[in-house]
Design a protein around this motif. Structure first.
Motif, PDB file in Angstrom:
ATOM      1  N   GLU A   1      10.968  12.070 -10.884  1.00 37.46           N
ATOM      2  CA  GLU A   1      10.188  12.188  -9.656  1.00 37.46           C
ATOM      3  C   GLU A   1       9.824  10.794  -9.192  1.00 37.46           C
ATOM      4  N   ALA A   2      10.638  10.251  -8.303  1.00 38.99           N
ATOM      5  CA  ALA A   2      10.363   8.881  -7.884  1.00 38.99           C
ATOM      6  C   ALA A   2       9.196   8.841  -6.907  1.00 38.99           C
ATOM      7  N   PHE A   3       9.193   9.771  -5.942  1.00 47.85           N
ATOM      8  CA  PHE A   3       8.182   9.713  -4.898  1.00 47.85           C
ATOM      9  C   PHE A   3       7.263  10.930  -5.026  1.00 47.85           C
ATOM     10  N   SER A   4       6.021  10.767  -4.563  1.00 43.78           N
ATOM     11  CA  SER A   4       5.108  11.888  -4.639  1.00 43.78           C
ATOM     12  C   SER A   4       5.522  12.936  -3.608  1.00 43.78           C
ATOM     13  N   ARG A   5       5.276  14.193  -3.922  1.00 40.72           N
ATOM     14  CA  ARG A   5       5.769  15.283  -3.080  1.00 40.72           C
ATOM     15  C   ARG A   5       4.801  15.601  -1.940  1.00 40.72           C
ATOM     16  N   GLY A   6       5.191  16.558  -1.096  1.00 36.09           N
ATOM     17  CA  GLY A   6       4.291  17.037  -0.048  1.00 36.09           C
ATOM     18  C   GLY A   6       4.545  16.335   1.267  1.00 36.09           C
TER      19      GLY A   6
ATOM     20  N   PHE B   1      10.543  -4.004   1.034  1.00 35.92           N
ATOM     21  CA  PHE B   1      10.964  -2.613   1.198  1.00 35.92           C
ATOM     22  C   PHE B   1      11.782  -2.157   0.004  1.00 35.92           C
ATOM     23  N   GLY B   2      12.612  -3.062  -0.493  1.00 35.93           N
ATOM     24  CA  GLY B   2      13.417  -2.727  -1.661  1.00 35.93           C
ATOM     25  C   GLY B   2      12.558  -2.341  -2.841  1.00 35.93           C
ATOM     26  N   VAL B   3      11.457  -3.085  -3.048  1.00 37.34           N
ATOM     27  CA  VAL B   3      10.570  -2.778  -4.179  1.00 37.34           C
ATOM     28  C   VAL B   3      10.073  -1.343  -4.057  1.00 37.34           C
ATOM     29  N   VAL B   4       9.664  -0.968  -2.837  1.00 40.97           N
ATOM     30  CA  VAL B   4       8.998   0.316  -2.665  1.00 40.97           C
ATOM     31  C   VAL B   4      10.003   1.465  -2.655  1.00 40.97           C
ATOM     32  N   THR B   5      11.207   1.227  -2.111  1.00 39.67           N
ATOM     33  CA  THR B   5      12.103   2.360  -1.884  1.00 39.67           C
ATOM     34  C   THR B   5      13.196   2.532  -2.929  1.00 39.67           C
TER      35      THR B   5
ATOM     36  N   ILE C   1       0.854  -1.211   0.000  1.00 42.78           N
ATOM     37  CA  ILE C   1       0.000   0.000   0.000  1.00 42.78           C
ATOM     38  C   ILE C   1       0.879   1.247   0.000  1.00 42.78           C
ATOM     39  N   ILE C   2       1.926   1.225   0.835  1.00 44.35           N
ATOM     40  CA  ILE C   2       2.815   2.390   0.877  1.00 44.35           C
ATOM     41  C   ILE C   2       3.377   2.656  -0.517  1.00 44.35           C
ATOM     42  N   GLY C   3       3.757   1.579  -1.199  1.00 44.99           N
ATOM     43  CA  GLY C   3       4.298   1.751  -2.547  1.00 44.99           C
ATOM     44  C   GLY C   3       3.303   2.412  -3.474  1.00 44.99           C
TER      45      GLY C   3
ATOM     46  N   MET D   1       4.169   1.298  -9.252  1.00 38.92           N
ATOM     47  CA  MET D   1       2.875   1.146  -8.566  1.00 38.92           C
ATOM     48  C   MET D   1       2.273  -0.219  -8.868  1.00 38.92           C
ATOM     49  N   MET D   2       2.391  -0.639 -10.136  1.00 41.40           N
ATOM     50  CA  MET D   2       1.857  -1.959 -10.475  1.00 41.40           C
ATOM     51  C   MET D   2       2.620  -3.061  -9.756  1.00 41.40           C
ATOM     52  N   MET D   3       3.938  -2.857  -9.613  1.00 41.12           N
ATOM     53  CA  MET D   3       4.713  -3.855  -8.868  1.00 41.12           C
ATOM     54  C   MET D   3       4.242  -3.931  -7.427  1.00 41.12           C
ATOM     55  N   SER D   4       3.924  -2.762  -6.848  1.00 40.49           N
ATOM     56  CA  SER D   4       3.443  -2.776  -5.470  1.00 40.49           C
ATOM     57  C   SER D   4       2.112  -3.506  -5.375  1.00 40.49           C
ATOM     58  N   ILE D   5       1.294  -3.353  -6.422  1.00 36.26           N
ATOM     59  CA  ILE D   5       0.015  -4.079  -6.407  1.00 36.26           C
ATOM     60  C   ILE D   5       0.268  -5.579  -6.442  1.00 36.26           C
ATOM     61  N   GLU D   6       1.266  -5.985  -7.255  1.00 38.13           N
ATOM     62  CA  GLU D   6       1.607  -7.414  -7.283  1.00 38.13           C
ATOM     63  C   GLU D   6       2.039  -7.888  -5.900  1.00 38.13           C
ATOM     64  N   LEU D   7       2.785  -7.029  -5.219  1.00 40.18           N
ATOM     65  CA  LEU D   7       3.237  -7.366  -3.868  1.00 40.18           C
ATOM     66  C   LEU D   7       2.048  -7.575  -2.940  1.00 40.18           C
TER      67      LEU D   7
END
Lengths: 118, 108, 368, 175
Positions: D85-90, D21-25, B27-29, B39-45
Motif C-alpha cells: 500500500e504505497a498511498f493512503s486510500r480514499g 515529485f519523484g520522492v513523493v510519487t 506536505i503532500i508526501g 514519510m520521513m523522507m518527505s519531512i527531510e524535503l
C-alpha cells in the motif's frame, strides 16, 4: 559551480554513452541460467528474509552523529589560527568543552557494546 | 507579448516561491504516503525547503545569521532521522512491515 | 563576449583533458599493479604482449569491450546500469579541483591581453570541503550496485563496503581538520603556497607538523578506496566479489576507473596536505622562474617551463603514493571484518581526536 | 534579457521540483531515496548560487552523504521488494488532502512573494573564504550557546539510538 555541473554531465554522458555503444559490440546469447543470481554456479536458494545484522545501520546512525560534530569543527579550524592572539584561549576552551561531550558520547557507546562485532 | 520582467531578474521572491512549492510537495508526501520511511523522507524535503528560505533571506539581507540557523536545522534533522529510523527498525523487527497504520497498535 | 567564449572553451578543454587523463591512467595503473605484484611475489607478470607486456593494456581493453552486455534476470536495470556511471563522478569531480602546478602567466600579444592559465580544472573556493563532500557521495554507487543486482552477495558486500567507508570517513575528516587548523584555510592552492621554503633545515612541509595526522589520513584513505588490506567488501572467500559480483565487461571497467580514480585523489591529497604539493625542496617557484627568465627571452616560455618543472615534481610525488598503494596491497593480509570496525572506531577515531587536540594545544602554547 | 544566472536558476528549480515529485510519487521507496539525493544536490547548487558555499558543502556531507545513506541502508536491510500500500486510500479524503495542500501552497507563495517584493534586495557579493570566516566568527561568538547545546543534543541522540537498536538479532529476527 557551473563547471562542476558541466563536468558531472560530461562524465555521465561518457559513461552512459560508452555503455550504450559497447552493448552493440559484444555477442548476445541470453539464457535462463545466465540470468539467475550468481551463486558460484549452484542453483540459487531464493530466500527473501536474509538476516542482516542490526550493526550496519547502527554504524550508519553513529556516523551521522559524529559527522555533524566533525562538520562543526571546520569553521572553528578556519578561524582558530587567525584569531590565536586575541581569542585563542577562548576558542580552545570552547572546542574542548564540545569535544569533551563528544568523547563522553564515544565512551558511552563503546561501553554499551555498540562498537563490538562478533 | 506578455511581460517577462517578473520571470527574468531572479531575486528573493523566486527563491522563496521555489522553497514554498518544495515545502508543499513535502506536505503532500507526508499526507498521502503510508510508508513511514517515505514519510520521513518527505519531512527531510520540507526541512530542506525551509533551509532554502533561510539561506535566500540571509543572502538578500546581507546577514550570516540565517546560515547559522540552517546549520542548526541540519543538525536537528539528522538527529531526528537517526532516532526515527531506529524506531522504524524496531517496528519492522516486531511486525515485519513499515506501514504507518502499525503505529496504531503502539499503546503504552 | 569573446573573452567569455574563450574562457569557457579553455575551461571545457581543461576539464576534458583532466578527465581523459584519469581514464587513461587506469590501464597504466593496472599494468603497474600486475607487474608490481609479480615483482613483489617473484613472478614475471604479464610480459608476453609487446615490450614489457605494455600492449597487454590494449588487449585487455579489447576484451572488456567485446564482452556480452547483460542484466541479471531479477535485477533493477536502471540502478544496475547507473551504478558504474555514478562510480566515476566523485573521482572525476575531485581530480578537476586539484591544483597540479603553478599557474602559467601568458604575456599580452597583439590585441589579446595577458592571461593566467591555472593548471587546475576549476577553482573550487573551499577546495577541501568540496572534495570531501563530493567523495562522500561515493557510497551511492556501491549501494546502487548492491541493491540493483538482486544478489545476496552483492547486497552484503554493498552493506559492508558502505559501513566501512562511512566509519573511516570520520577519522579521515578529523585528520584533515588537523591540516586546516595549521594552515587556517580550506583552499588547496593556498595550502601549497604556505608550504614553500625551509624550516629547521628541512622542507617546510605539512608532515613536519602533522606526522600522526599523515599516518591516520593515509590509512583511512586505504579504507575509503576499498583497497587491501581493507577490501572486506569483496572478500572472495565469503562474498564472491562483493558488490560487483554481477558485473562484467565494460561496466566492470567503469568500476575500476572509479576505484583507481579514488586512489589518485587520495594520493594527490596526501601530497598536497603533507608533502608540499608541487613544491620542490629548497627552491621556490619564484626562484625557478627567475633562473629560467635569464635563460629565455620570453617570460611566457619561462613561466611555462616553471609550471612544467613543478608539474613533474607533483606527479613524481603522486606516483610514489600510488606505488605505495600497490605495494601495501601485496604485502599485508586482509583484516577480518570485526578487526576492521574495531580499528576504525576504537583506534583511528580516538587517535585522530587526540591528534586534533594536540595540534590545537600546541598552537595555543606556541602562538602559531 | 535572461542572464545566465536566471537560466541556471530555472534549470535548477525545474530539476528540484522534478526530483521532489519523484520522492513523493515513486512507488518503490528506494527510488524515493535516490530522488531525495538528487533534490538535495540540487538544493546544494542553489545554496552555492546564493553565496552560501560552506552551507552547500555541509548540505552535501550531512544530508546527501550521511542521512540519505542511512535511509538507503535501512531500506536495503529491510529488503522490501514491493510495496503493498504505497498511498493512503480514499478518494474524498485524498482530494481533501490535495486541496488543502494546494491552498496552503498558494497562500504561502503569495505571502512570500508579496513579502519579497517589499523586502530590500541587497546582495552582498563576497567570496567563499570570507563568507565562511564570517559564518564561523558569528557561530563561535553570538551563537555559542546553541553550538554547545548541539553537542548535548547529539549525546542524547547517541544514547537513545544505542538503547533503541537492541543489539541482538538481525532485522528479520522473530521475537
Amino acid at each position: 559551480m557551473l563547471p562542476v555541473l558541466i563536468l558531472g554531465a560530461l562524465v555521465i554522458l561518457f559513461g552512459g554513452g560508452l555503455i550504450f555503444l559497447v552493448s552493440f559490440l559484444g555477442p548476445s546469447k541470453p539464457s535462463a541460467e545466465k540470468s539467475m543470481p550468481y551463486e558460484c554456479g549452484l542453483v540459487g536458494v531464493e530466500k527473501r528474509d536474509t538476516k542482516v545484522s542490526v550493526k550496519y545501520y547502527l554504524v550508519a546512525i553513529l556516523f551521522i552523529l559524529f559527522d555533524i560534530e566533525v562538520i562543526f569543527m571546520y569553521p572553528w579550524a578556519i578561524i582558530y589560527k587567525s584569531n590565536l592572539a586575541e581569542a585563542g584561549t577562548f576558542l580552545f576552551i570552547e572546542m574542548m568543552f564540545f569535544m569533551a561531550i563528544l568523547i563522553f558520547g564515544l565512551f558511552y557507546i563503546w561501553k554499551a557494546g555498540a562498537l563490538d562485532w562478533e | 507579448m506578455p511581460n517577462l520582467s517578473v520571470i527574468a531578474n531572479v531575486g528573493l521572491g523566486h527563491y522563496l516561491v521555489l522553497a514554498a512549492i518544495i515545502f508543499c510537495i513535502g506536505i503532500i508526501g507526508v499526507l498521502l504516503r503510508k510508508n513511514i520511511i517515505v514519510m520521513m523522507m518527505s519531512i527531510e524535503l520540507m526541512l530542506n525547503a525551509v533551509n532554502l528560505t533561510f539561506v535566500s533571506l540571509s543572502h538578500f539581507m546581507g546577514s550570516a545569521a540565517g546560515q547559522i540557523a540552517v546549520f542548526f536545522i541540519m543538525t536537528i534533522a539528522a538527529a531526528e532521522a537517526a532516532v526515527g529510523l531506529a524506531l522504524v527498525v524496531l517496528i519492522f523487527k516486531k511486525y515485519g512491515e513499515v506501514n504507518i497504520k502499525i503505529f496504531e497498535r503502539l499503546k503504552g | 563576449m569573446g573573452g567569455d567564449a574563450f574562457e569557457v572553451t579553455v575551461n571545457l578543454v581543461k576539464m576534458a583533458v583532466i578527465f581523459l587523463m584519469m581514464v587513461q591512467m587506469v590501464p597504466i595503473l593496472v599494468w603497474a599493479e600486475r607487474r608490481g605484484s609479480a615483482f613483489i611475489q617473484n613472478r614475471f607478470g604479464p610480459n608476453r604482449v609487446g615490450p614489457l607486456g605494455l600492449t597487454q593494456l590494449l588487449a585487455d581493453a579489447v576484451k572488456f569491450i567485446m564482452k556480452e552486455e547483460f542484466v541479471p534476470g531479477k535485477a533493477t536495470a536502471l540502478l544496475f546500469y547507473a551504478a558504474p556511471v555514478v562510480a566515476l563522478i566523485p573521482a572525476a569531480l575531485s581530480l578537476a579541483a586539484i591544483p597540479y602546478s603553478v599557474p602559467v602567466h601568458v604575456e599580452a600579444f597583439g590585441e589579446y591581453g595577458p592571461y593566467v592559465f591555472n593548471i587546475q580544472g576549476y577553482e573550487a573556493g573551499l577546495g577541501i570541503l568540496f572534495i570531501l563532500s563530493v567523495s562522500s557521495l561515493g557510497a551511492y554507487s556501491i549501494l546502487m550496485a548492491g541493491y540493483g543486482s538482486a544478489n545476496k552477495y552483492s547486497l552484503m558486500g554493498a552493506l559492508r563496503a558502505s559501513a566501512q567507508m562511512v566509519s573511516y570517513e570520520l577519522a579521515l575528516s578529523l585528520s584533515v581538520i588537523g591540516v586546516v587548523l595549521i594552515y587556517g584555510t580550506l583552499n588547496l592552492s593556498e595550502i601549497i603556497k604556505l608550504q614553500e621554503g625551509v624550516k629547521f633545515g628541512l622542507p617546510n612541509w605539512g608532515i613536519l607538523y602533522q606526522p600522526l595526522g599523515f599516518v591516520l589520513f593515509f590509512s583511512c584513505a586505504f579504507a575509503e578506496c576499498n583497497r587491501l588490506p581493507f577490501d572486506l567488501s569483496e572478500a572472495e572467500g565469503e562474498l564472491v566479489a562483493g558488490f560487483h559480483t554481477e558485473y562484467g565487461g565494460f561496466k566492470m571497467l567503469l568500476f575500476f576507473m572509479g576505484e583507481y580514480g579514488h586512489m589518485m585523489v587520495a594520493s594527490c591529497l596526501a601530497t598536497i596536505f603533507y608533502f608540499g604539493g608541487y613544491n620542490i625542496p629548497y627552491c621556490t617557484p619564484t626562484e625557478v622562474l627567475q633562473i629560467l627568465e635569464t635563460k629565455f627571452a620570453s617570460s611566457t616560455v619561462a613561466s611555462l617551463l616553471t609550471s612544467l618543472v613543478f608539474l613533474i615534481s607533483f606527479l613524481i610525488k603522486v606516483g610514489f603514493f600510488l606505488w605505495l598503494f600497490i605495494w601495501v596491497r601485496w604485502t599485508l593480509p586482509r583484516f577480518r571484518y570485526d578487526q576492521l570496525m574495531n580499528l576504525g572506531w576504537k583506534k583511528m577515531l580516538p587517535w585522530s581526536l587526540f591528534n586534533l587536540i594536540l595540534t590545537a594545544a600546541a598552537m595555543l602554547i606556541l602562538k602559531g | 534579457m535572461f542572464s545566465s544566472y536566471d537560466i541556471v536558476f530555472y534549470l535548477l528549480a525545474l530539476f528540484a521540483l522534478f526530483s521532489a515529485f519523484g520522492v513523493v510519487t515513486s512507488a518503490s521507496p528506494i527510488y524515493s531515496a535516490f530522488f531525495l539525493v538528487l533534490a538535495m544536490m540540487d538544493i546544494a547548487c542553489l545554496f552555492v548560487m546564493l553565496g552560501a558555499f560552506f552551507i552547500a558543502g555541509v548540505q552535501l556531507i550531512v544530508y546527501a552523504g550521511a542521512v540519505v545513506v542511512l535511509f538507503v541502508m535501512v531500506l536495503m536491510l529491510f529488503n522490501l521488494h514491493q510495496e503493498t500500500e504505497a498511498f493512503s486510500r480514499g478518494t474524498i479524503s485524498g482530494m481533501a488532502k490535495l486541496g488543502v495542500t494546494g491552498l496552503l501552497c498558494g497562500i504561502l507563495a503569495t505571502t512570500l512573494f508579496h513579502f519579497a517584493s517589499t523586502a530590500k534586495t541587497i546582495a552582498a557579493e563576497i567570496g567563499p573564504e570570507e563568507s565562511t570566516e564570517k559564518l564561523a566568527k558569528l557561530l563561535f561568538s553570538d551563537y555559542l550557546f546553541g553550538f554547545e547545546a548541539i553537542s548535548i543534543l547529539i549525546l542524547v541522540v547517541a544514547v537513545g539510538a544505542v538503547a533503541l537498536s537492541q543489539l541482538k538479532g538481525g532485522t528479520h529476527a522473530k521475537s
